[in-house]
Scaffold this motif. Structure first.
Motif, PDB file in Angstrom:
ATOM      1  N   UNK A   1       0.819  -1.210   0.000  1.00 40.75           N
ATOM      2  CA  UNK A   1       0.000   0.000   0.000  1.00 40.75           C
ATOM      3  C   UNK A   1       0.859   1.268   0.000  1.00 40.75           C
ATOM      4  N   UNK A   2       2.179   1.103   0.069  1.00 39.42           N
ATOM      5  CA  UNK A   2       3.087   2.246   0.056  1.00 39.42           C
ATOM      6  C   UNK A   2       3.259   2.915   1.402  1.00 39.42           C
ATOM      7  N   UNK A   3       2.783   2.258   2.482  1.00 39.75           N
ATOM      8  CA  UNK A   3       2.915   2.817   3.832  1.00 39.75           C
ATOM      9  C   UNK A   3       4.180   2.249   4.470  1.00 39.75           C
ATOM     10  N   UNK A   4       5.316   2.808   4.053  1.00 40.30           N
ATOM     11  CA  UNK A   4       6.616   2.239   4.408  1.00 40.30           C
ATOM     12  C   UNK A   4       6.880   2.326   5.911  1.00 40.30           C
ATOM     13  N   UNK A   5       6.609   3.461   6.515  1.00 40.82           N
ATOM     14  CA  UNK A   5       6.894   3.628   7.946  1.00 40.82           C
ATOM     15  C   UNK A   5       6.087   2.652   8.797  1.00 40.82           C
ATOM     16  N   UNK A   6       4.794   2.509   8.467  1.00 41.85           N
ATOM     17  CA  UNK A   6       3.956   1.572   9.212  1.00 41.85           C
ATOM     18  C   UNK A   6       4.397   0.138   8.972  1.00 41.85           C
ATOM     19  N   UNK A   7       4.852  -0.130   7.738  1.00 46.96           N
ATOM     20  CA  UNK A   7       5.334  -1.476   7.421  1.00 46.96           C
ATOM     21  C   UNK A   7       6.584  -1.807   8.234  1.00 46.96           C
ATOM     22  N   UNK A   8       7.507  -0.848   8.314  1.00 48.47           N
ATOM     23  CA  UNK A   8       8.722  -1.072   9.103  1.00 48.47           C
ATOM     24  C   UNK A   8       8.379  -1.321  10.576  1.00 48.47           C
ATOM     25  N   UNK A   9       7.389  -0.597  11.059  1.00 46.86           N
ATOM     26  CA  UNK A   9       6.964  -0.788  12.449  1.00 46.86           C
ATOM     27  C   UNK A   9       6.413  -2.206  12.662  1.00 46.86           C
ATOM     28  N   UNK A  10       5.625  -2.694  11.703  1.00 44.28           N
ATOM     29  CA  UNK A  10       5.084  -4.052  11.801  1.00 44.28           C
ATOM     30  C   UNK A  10       6.185  -5.103  11.759  1.00 44.28           C
ATOM     31  N   UNK A  11       7.154  -4.905  10.852  1.00 45.21           N
ATOM     32  CA  UNK A  11       8.273  -5.851  10.763  1.00 45.21           C
ATOM     33  C   UNK A  11       9.082  -5.866  12.061  1.00 45.21           C
ATOM     34  N   UNK A  12       9.283  -4.687  12.647  1.00 43.30           N
ATOM     35  CA  UNK A  12      10.041  -4.623  13.902  1.00 43.30           C
ATOM     36  C   UNK A  12       9.270  -5.300  15.038  1.00 43.30           C
ATOM     37  N   UNK A  13       7.951  -5.090  15.076  1.00 42.25           N
ATOM     38  CA  UNK A  13       7.128  -5.759  16.089  1.00 42.25           C
ATOM     39  C   UNK A  13       7.157  -7.268  15.905  1.00 42.25           C
ATOM     40  N   UNK A  14       7.227  -7.711  14.640  1.00 42.20           N
ATOM     41  CA  UNK A  14       7.325  -9.143  14.351  1.00 42.20           C
ATOM     42  C   UNK A  14       8.610  -9.725  14.924  1.00 42.20           C
ATOM     43  N   UNK A  15       9.706  -8.996  14.737  1.00 47.06           N
ATOM     44  CA  UNK A  15      10.999  -9.448  15.275  1.00 47.06           C
ATOM     45  C   UNK A  15      10.980  -9.419  16.799  1.00 47.06           C
ATOM     46  N   UNK A  16      10.331  -8.414  17.382  1.00 48.19           N
ATOM     47  CA  UNK A  16      10.225  -8.348  18.840  1.00 48.19           C
ATOM     48  C   UNK A  16       9.438  -9.534  19.394  1.00 48.19           C
ATOM     49  N   UNK A  17       8.410  -9.941  18.646  1.00 51.35           N
ATOM     50  CA  UNK A  17       7.596 -11.078  19.097  1.00 51.35           C
ATOM     51  C   UNK A  17       8.360 -12.386  18.982  1.00 51.35           C
ATOM     52  N   UNK A  18       9.210 -12.506  17.959  1.00 52.33           N
ATOM     53  CA  UNK A  18       9.983 -13.734  17.754  1.00 52.33           C
ATOM     54  C   UNK A  18      11.162 -13.413  16.837  1.00 52.33           C
ATOM     55  N   UNK A  19      12.354 -13.412  17.413  1.00 54.83           N
ATOM     56  CA  UNK A  19      13.546 -13.020  16.654  1.00 54.83           C
ATOM     57  C   UNK A  19      14.354 -14.216  16.146  1.00 54.83           C
ATOM     58  N   UNK A  20      13.866 -15.443  16.359  1.00 53.62           N
ATOM     59  CA  UNK A  20      14.624 -16.636  15.967  1.00 53.62           C
ATOM     60  C   UNK A  20      14.332 -16.969  14.503  1.00 53.62           C
ATOM     61  N   UNK A  21      15.285 -16.649  13.634  1.00 52.11           N
ATOM     62  CA  UNK A  21      15.161 -16.909  12.188  1.00 52.11           C
ATOM     63  C   UNK A  21      13.857 -16.355  11.613  1.00 52.11           C
ATOM     64  N   UNK A  22      13.541 -15.133  11.980  1.00 52.65           N
ATOM     65  CA  UNK A  22      12.344 -14.483  11.458  1.00 52.65           C
ATOM     66  C   UNK A  22      12.701 -13.838  10.117  1.00 52.65           C
ATOM     67  N   UNK A  23      12.826 -14.682   9.088  1.00 52.76           N
ATOM     68  CA  UNK A  23      13.356 -14.235   7.804  1.00 52.76           C
ATOM     69  C   UNK A  23      12.433 -13.247   7.101  1.00 52.76           C
ATOM     70  N   UNK A  24      11.130 -13.436   7.225  1.00 51.81           N
ATOM     71  CA  UNK A  24      10.197 -12.551   6.529  1.00 51.81           C
ATOM     72  C   UNK A  24      10.326 -11.117   7.039  1.00 51.81           C
ATOM     73  N   UNK A  25      10.378 -10.967   8.360  1.00 52.39           N
ATOM     74  CA  UNK A  25      10.470  -9.620   8.937  1.00 52.39           C
ATOM     75  C   UNK A  25      11.816  -8.970   8.650  1.00 52.39           C
ATOM     76  N   UNK A  26      12.895  -9.759   8.721  1.00 54.90           N
ATOM     77  CA  UNK A  26      14.232  -9.223   8.426  1.00 54.90           C
ATOM     78  C   UNK A  26      14.309  -8.789   6.972  1.00 54.90           C
ATOM     79  N   UNK A  27      13.768  -9.624   6.086  1.00 53.69           N
ATOM     80  CA  UNK A  27      13.757  -9.287   4.664  1.00 53.69           C
ATOM     81  C   UNK A  27      12.908  -8.045   4.421  1.00 53.69           C
TER      82      UNK A  27
END
Length: 418
Positions: free
Chosen positions: A387-413
């Motif tokens: 949707x082009x909402x880059x800042x909100x997307x980065x926030x979601x990816x970071x929250x994903x890593x916070x929830x589980x940082x063990x080989x969280x490839x989708x969020x890191x990518x």
């Protein structure tokens, strides 16, 4: 002597303090404290109001008896407290039509979503919550196992403290108070479990009458069993037997007979006909007074068959067909966050990020602290990126890593790409 009184006072405080701690744990939702559960238990079933009030009376009596060194009163008070706490798993097993089924369904839904994410997205090899194999609803032992699995540490602390208090006062109380205390302990639990045991007897009687070639008589026994035991409607064995009896006693087109009819069709390799039979039964369920006895497993069977159809559609990239099947299931399960989350893949592949975002939002509100939440947050980030909402997307990816940082490839990518 003062030290002993201090220990007893500490145990009383531990028992009462545990009522503020978690007692019930549900994978898809927040837990309930002892206060919340005792209140809901008393309100949802008036018969349990007595044990709840007894506990409120027993707690101050315990404190008074310890202070004035009255072991007989302490023994009776501890028995009242322990009886109420022992009734909690008994209540779950015999009378509560909500908590155990919700717990079992949550675990099945959790596994379904994990399998879905692992099959169609980059697998996240994180720390998933421990999910035990859920016991069945067909036996008292199976239900007790399930009840103890979903009870949290608060209940164990309260029960342990009450049990220690009970044992400490046994040696000091007079002999004639022993049978009174044991009667207080056993009677509430026996009364709680009695309808379930009676229902099991009628269910066995129905099975025997069916083998003797008397389906109408067996049908009557099963109706009594269902009325005695509300949780019997969640027993797959009981639901299938009752559905078979409906097919034999009434017309095969009877909605309550659909569970048995669909199983026969599926065995014959007619999956689409089995699906149509289940859908038709759920559309006409209000016309049959006995359909509520098989409603749960009719819906679950439809969900299982639909899941297989959706997985096949996704493997062949048939997005429209998959969404159609999901929409049909959502008419049956309008509250299912699992189905909405499963629709996210089709929306991403079709380039409809707004629909994808709404499909995962409801699930995110309920799932806390697990690798599944990390998967959903990563999906939300991908939708926001589209949707082009880059800042909100980065926030979601970071929250994903916070929830589980063990080989969280989708969020890191996702973070590196944004």
């Amino acid at each position: 002597m003062k030290m002993l009184a201090g220990i007893q006072a500490s145990l009383i405080l531990a028992m009462l303090g545990a009522f503020l701690a978690p007692w019930i744990n549900l994978p898809f939702a927040g837990g309930e404290s002892g206060v919340q559960y005792a209140a809901s238990m008393a309100l949802s079933h008036p018969d349990m109001l007595g044990p709840a009030l007894l506990l409120l009376i027993a707690a101050p009596l315990l404190a008074i008896s310890v202070h004035f060194n009255k072991p007989n009163l302490a023994l009776v008070s501890a028995a009242f407290a322990l009886a109420f706490l022992a009734c909690v798993p008994g209540y779950l097993v015999a009378l509560d039509p909500h908590t155990l089924p919700t717990y079992a369904d949550n675990i099945e839904d959790y596994r379904t979503l994990k399998r879905f994410f692992n099959s169609f997205f980059t697998p996240n090899k994180g720390q998933a919550i421990a999910l035990p194999d859920t016991a069945n609803f067909d036996s008292l032992g199976g239900r007790l196992e399930l009840a103890f699995l979903c009870l949290e540490w608060g209940w164990y602390i309260a029960t342990g403290a009450a049990a220690i208090l009970f044992m400490m006062t046994l040696s000091k109380a007079r002999l004639r108070f022993y049978p009174i205390a044991l009667l207080i302990l056993i009677t509430p639990l026996a009364l709680t479990l009695y309808p379930t045991l009676q229902a099991a007897k009628y269910k066995q009687d129905a099975q025997w009458r069916l083998t003797e070639g008397a389906p109408a008589s067996a049908f009557g026994s099963m109706v009594i069993a269902f009325k005695l035991d509300p949780l019997l409607t969640y027993s797959e064995q009981a639901s299938r037997l009752f559905s078979q009896l409906n097919a034999m006693v009434f017309k095969p087109e009877n909605p309550a007979a659909a569970l048995y009819q669909s199983a026969q069709l599926e065995t014959a390799g007619k999956r689409q006909e089995a699906l149509d039979t289940l859908h038709a039964a759920l559309q006409h369920r209000r016309e049959d007074e006995f359909f509520p006895y098989v409603a749960h497993h009719t819906k679950r069977r439809l969900a299982i068959l639909t899941d297989r159809v959706i997985s096949r559609n996704y493997r062949h990239e048939q997005w429209d067909e998959a969404l159609l099947a999901l929409q049909e299931m959502l008419r049956v399960y309008p509250e299912s966050d699992t189905l909405r989350a499963m629709a996210s893949l089709a929306y991403i592949r079709q380039g409809v990020p707004e629909s994808c975002l709404s499909s995962v939002s409801a699930s995110l509100e309920r799932i806390q602290g697990s690798s599944l939440r990390a998967d959903l947050l990563a999906t939300q980030g991908e939708c926001l990126m589209m949707m082009g909402k880059v800042d909100q997307a980065r926030e979601s990816f970071q929250l994903s890593i916070d929830a589980d940082s063990v080989r969280n490839l989708r969020a890191v990518r996702g973070l590196s790409g944004s």
